[in-house]
Design a protein around this motif. Structure first.
Motif, PDB file in Angstrom:
ATOM      1  N   GLU A  89       0.807  -1.216   0.000  1.00  0.00           N
ATOM      2  CA  GLU A  89       0.000   0.000   0.000  1.00  0.00           C
ATOM      3  C   GLU A  89       0.848   1.277   0.000  1.00  0.00           C
ATOM      4  OE1 GLU A  89      -4.085  -0.884   2.376  1.00  0.00           O
ATOM      5  OE2 GLU A  89      -2.286  -0.767   3.608  1.00  0.00           O
ATOM      6  N   TYR A  90       0.201   2.334  -0.467  1.00  0.00           N
ATOM      7  CA  TYR A  90       0.769   3.676  -0.367  1.00  0.00           C
ATOM      8  C   TYR A  90       0.970   4.024   1.113  1.00  0.00           C
ATOM      9  CZ  TYR A  90       1.254   8.742  -0.948  1.00  0.00           C
ATOM     10  OH  TYR A  90       1.716  10.029  -0.923  1.00  0.00           O
ATOM     11  N   ASN A  91       2.087   4.640   1.387  1.00  0.00           N
ATOM     12  CA  ASN A  91       2.507   5.011   2.744  1.00  0.00           C
ATOM     13  C   ASN A  91       2.849   3.810   3.624  1.00  0.00           C
ATOM     14  OD1 ASN A  91       2.680   7.748   2.538  1.00  0.00           O
ATOM     15  ND2 ASN A  91       0.618   8.153   3.288  1.00  0.00           N
ATOM     16  N   PHE A  92       2.910   2.628   3.022  1.00  0.00           N
ATOM     17  CA  PHE A  92       3.543   1.468   3.659  1.00  0.00           C
ATOM     18  C   PHE A  92       4.766   1.058   2.846  1.00  0.00           C
ATOM     19  CE2 PHE A  92       4.267  -3.134   3.622  1.00  0.00           C
ATOM     20  CZ  PHE A  92       4.647  -3.321   4.944  1.00  0.00           C
ATOM     21  N   ALA A  93       4.545   0.720   1.589  1.00  0.00           N
ATOM     22  CA  ALA A  93       5.641   0.261   0.733  1.00  0.00           C
ATOM     23  C   ALA A  93       6.245   1.379  -0.117  1.00  0.00           C
ATOM     24  CB  ALA A  93       5.139  -0.857  -0.179  1.00  0.00           C
ATOM     25  N   TYR A  94       5.493   2.441  -0.327  1.00  0.00           N
ATOM     26  CA  TYR A  94       5.980   3.568  -1.127  1.00  0.00           C
ATOM     27  C   TYR A  94       5.196   4.803  -0.717  1.00  0.00           C
ATOM     28  CZ  TYR A  94       1.747   3.272  -3.972  1.00  0.00           C
ATOM     29  OH  TYR A  94       0.447   3.275  -4.393  1.00  0.00           O
ATOM     30  N   GLY A  95       5.570   5.929  -1.289  1.00  0.00           N
ATOM     31  CA  GLY A  95       4.912   7.180  -0.925  1.00  0.00           C
ATOM     32  C   GLY A  95       5.727   7.951   0.098  1.00  0.00           C
ATOM     33  N   ALA A  96       5.187   9.089   0.490  1.00  0.00           N
ATOM     34  CA  ALA A  96       5.914   9.997   1.376  1.00  0.00           C
ATOM     35  C   ALA A  96       6.361   9.323   2.664  1.00  0.00           C
ATOM     36  CB  ALA A  96       5.036  11.210   1.688  1.00  0.00           C
ATOM     37  N   ASN A  97       5.520   8.477   3.233  1.00  0.00           N
ATOM     38  CA  ASN A  97       5.852   7.795   4.482  1.00  0.00           C
ATOM     39  C   ASN A  97       5.989   6.278   4.305  1.00  0.00           C
ATOM     40  OD1 ASN A  97       5.634  10.234   6.129  1.00  0.00           O
ATOM     41  ND2 ASN A  97       3.440  10.102   5.705  1.00  0.00           N
ATOM     42  N   GLY A  98       6.110   5.831   3.071  1.00  0.00           N
ATOM     43  CA  GLY A  98       6.140   4.394   2.800  1.00  0.00           C
ATOM     44  C   GLY A  98       7.534   3.840   2.670  1.00  0.00           C
ATOM     45  N   ASN A  99       8.176   3.626   3.801  1.00  0.00           N
ATOM     46  CA  ASN A  99       9.566   3.157   3.783  1.00  0.00           C
ATOM     47  C   ASN A  99       9.755   1.808   4.486  1.00  0.00           C
ATOM     48  OD1 ASN A  99       9.142   3.886   6.410  1.00  0.00           O
ATOM     49  ND2 ASN A  99      10.710   5.485   6.465  1.00  0.00           N
ATOM     50  N   ALA A 100       8.687   1.039   4.636  1.00  0.00           N
ATOM     51  CA  ALA A 100       8.773  -0.205   5.406  1.00  0.00           C
ATOM     52  C   ALA A 100       9.685  -1.247   4.765  1.00  0.00           C
ATOM     53  CB  ALA A 100       7.372  -0.806   5.588  1.00  0.00           C
ATOM     54  N   LEU A 101       9.879  -1.170   3.463  1.00  0.00           N
ATOM     55  CA  LEU A 101      10.664  -2.182   2.764  1.00  0.00           C
ATOM     56  C   LEU A 101      12.076  -1.724   2.413  1.00  0.00           C
ATOM     57  CD1 LEU A 101       7.945  -3.580   0.329  1.00  0.00           C
ATOM     58  CD2 LEU A 101       8.515  -4.324   2.640  1.00  0.00           C
ATOM     59  N   GLU A 102      12.403  -0.491   2.723  1.00  0.00           N
ATOM     60  CA  GLU A 102      13.712   0.044   2.353  1.00  0.00           C
ATOM     61  C   GLU A 102      14.845  -0.771   2.973  1.00  0.00           C
ATOM     62  OE1 GLU A 102      14.229   4.158   3.108  1.00  0.00           O
ATOM     63  OE2 GLU A 102      12.631   4.789   1.740  1.00  0.00           O
ATOM     64  N   GLY A 103      15.825  -1.109   2.126  1.00  0.00           N
ATOM     65  CA  GLY A 103      17.000  -1.831   2.594  1.00  0.00           C
ATOM     66  C   GLY A 103      16.857  -3.339   2.606  1.00  0.00           C
ATOM     67  N   LYS A 104      15.667  -3.848   2.339  1.00  0.00           N
ATOM     68  CA  LYS A 104      15.474  -5.294   2.290  1.00  0.00           C
ATOM     69  C   LYS A 104      15.938  -5.827   0.937  1.00  0.00           C
ATOM     70  CE  LYS A 104      11.529  -5.041   5.473  1.00  0.00           C
ATOM     71  NZ  LYS A 104      12.188  -5.596   6.666  1.00  0.00           N
ATOM     72  N   THR A 105      16.097  -7.138   0.857  1.00  0.00           N
ATOM     73  CA  THR A 105      16.518  -7.798  -0.380  1.00  0.00           C
ATOM     74  C   THR A 105      15.337  -8.568  -0.952  1.00  0.00           C
ATOM     75  OG1 THR A 105      18.788  -8.005   0.430  1.00  0.00           O
ATOM     76  CG2 THR A 105      18.138  -9.451  -1.382  1.00  0.00           C
ATOM     77  N   PHE A 106      15.180  -8.522  -2.271  1.00  0.00           N
ATOM     78  CA  PHE A 106      14.055  -9.183  -2.927  1.00  0.00           C
ATOM     79  C   PHE A 106      14.541 -10.032  -4.094  1.00  0.00           C
ATOM     80  CE2 PHE A 106      10.851  -9.155  -6.334  1.00  0.00           C
ATOM     81  CZ  PHE A 106       9.826  -9.812  -5.680  1.00  0.00           C
ATOM     82  N   LEU A 107      13.970 -11.227  -4.219  1.00  0.00           N
ATOM     83  CA  LEU A 107      14.275 -12.086  -5.361  1.00  0.00           C
ATOM     84  C   LEU A 107      13.123 -13.037  -5.628  1.00  0.00           C
ATOM     85  CD1 LEU A 107      16.436 -15.117  -4.424  1.00  0.00           C
ATOM     86  CD2 LEU A 107      16.031 -13.339  -2.721  1.00  0.00           C
ATOM     87  N   CYS A 108      13.163 -13.668  -6.792  1.00  0.00           N
ATOM     88  CA  CYS A 108      12.149 -14.641  -7.182  1.00  0.00           C
ATOM     89  C   CYS A 108      12.798 -15.999  -7.405  1.00  0.00           C
ATOM     90  CB  CYS A 108      11.463 -14.209  -8.480  1.00  0.00           C
ATOM     91  SG  CYS A 108      10.531 -12.674  -8.355  1.00  0.00           S
ATOM     92  N   ALA A 109      12.124 -17.043  -6.967  1.00  0.00           N
ATOM     93  CA  ALA A 109      12.503 -18.425  -7.261  1.00  0.00           C
ATOM     94  C   ALA A 109      11.435 -18.976  -8.192  1.00  0.00           C
ATOM     95  CB  ALA A 109      12.596 -19.241  -5.976  1.00  0.00           C
ATOM     96  N   ILE A 110      11.810 -19.263  -9.427  1.00  0.00           N
ATOM     97  CA  ILE A 110      10.845 -19.478 -10.496  1.00  0.00           C
ATOM     98  C   ILE A 110      11.128 -20.777 -11.249  1.00  0.00           C
ATOM     99  CG2 ILE A 110       9.965 -18.519 -12.666  1.00  0.00           C
ATOM    100  CD1 ILE A 110      10.670 -15.804 -11.725  1.00  0.00           C
ATOM    101  N   SER A 111      10.063 -21.416 -11.694  1.00  0.00           N
ATOM    102  CA  SER A 111      10.188 -22.497 -12.664  1.00  0.00           C
ATOM    103  C   SER A 111       9.505 -22.058 -13.950  1.00  0.00           C
ATOM    104  CB  SER A 111       9.558 -23.789 -12.141  1.00  0.00           C
ATOM    105  OG  SER A 111       8.167 -23.626 -11.937  1.00  0.00           O
ATOM    106  N   ALA A 112      10.072 -22.473 -15.076  1.00  0.00           N
ATOM    107  CA  ALA A 112       9.513 -22.135 -16.386  1.00  0.00           C
ATOM    108  C   ALA A 112       9.467 -23.399 -17.235  1.00  0.00           C
ATOM    109  CB  ALA A 112      10.352 -21.061 -17.074  1.00  0.00           C
TER     110      ALA A 112
END
Length: 205
Positions: A89-112
């Motif tokens: 959500e806005y102001n949780f993950a992004y936006g003026a006050n949305g910094n809850a995820l800053e500095g974390k690492t993200f990746l996908c584990a995928i099969s194709a």
């Protein structure tokens, strides 16, 4: 002083688990790992009524976020898209006050299902897997997370018969351990087409 182990959240989405020869055993192995919280989204939310507060707290509590899924029509399964739409959500993950995820690492584990050569500019699918995942890469960028190349298995339909499943799981467990122990070369992991390449270089002893 030894750094504390990083906590990893794996969000697993497979709408047809009874037919899964790759993702289901991969997820089961993931569930057994220390410092990993593994969530089966379809099992937890069979009616798609996602608990936003619960999922946001899970994100706050972990350092590494993983989407684990089979590639469906060049994207994520439906519940994982629903999860993104509701939880980030806005102001949780992004936006003026949305910094809850800053500095974390993200990746996908995928099969194709297709071969790796099919995922090239001159291949059947016209784009590399990493290119097809650009929306998720941009999501990571917008939310301040570090985006790593995907951990991917191609030709997934034949992997079981070709005895490639066990080695794939072993490689994944090595990556999980390295992410938790902070022994994975993040700069290199950001630059690769897929994390499966050169694990002995990617993971520092």
């Amino acid at each position: 002083m030894v750094d504390a182990a990083k906590k990893i959240l794996v969000l697993y989405a497979h709408p047809s688990q009874e037919r899964s020869e790759i993702n289901k055993p991969l997820f089961r192995a993931t569930q057994q790992q220390e410092h990993v919280t593994a969530v089966d989204l379809y099992a937890e939310y069979p009616t798609f009524r996602i608990n936003i507060d619960k999922e946001q707290q899970r994100l706050r509590d972990h350092d590494v976020i993983v989407f684990m899924f089979p590639l469906y029509w060049y994207s994520t399964p439906a519940i994982l898209k629903e999860w993104q739409d509701l939880v980030l959500e806005y102001n949780f993950a992004y936006g003026a006050n949305g910094n809850a995820l800053e500095g974390k690492t993200f990746l996908c584990a995928i099969s194709a299902g297709g071969s790796e050569t099919a995922y090239q500019a001159n291949g059947y699918n016209h784009f590399t897997l990493r290119e097809l995942l650009h929306p998720l890469e941009q999501t990571a960028s917008l939310t301040g997370m570090t985006y790593l190349a995907p951990f991917a298995l191609f030709c997934a339909r034949s992997a079981f018969d070709e005895n490639r499943v066990h080695s794939h799981i072993e490689d994944w467990l090595r990556i999980l351990s390295a992410l938790s122990n902070n022994t994975l070369d993040i700069a290199l992991g950001k630059s690769l087409e897929k994390l499966n390449e050169n694990l002995n270089i990617l993971i520092r002893d």
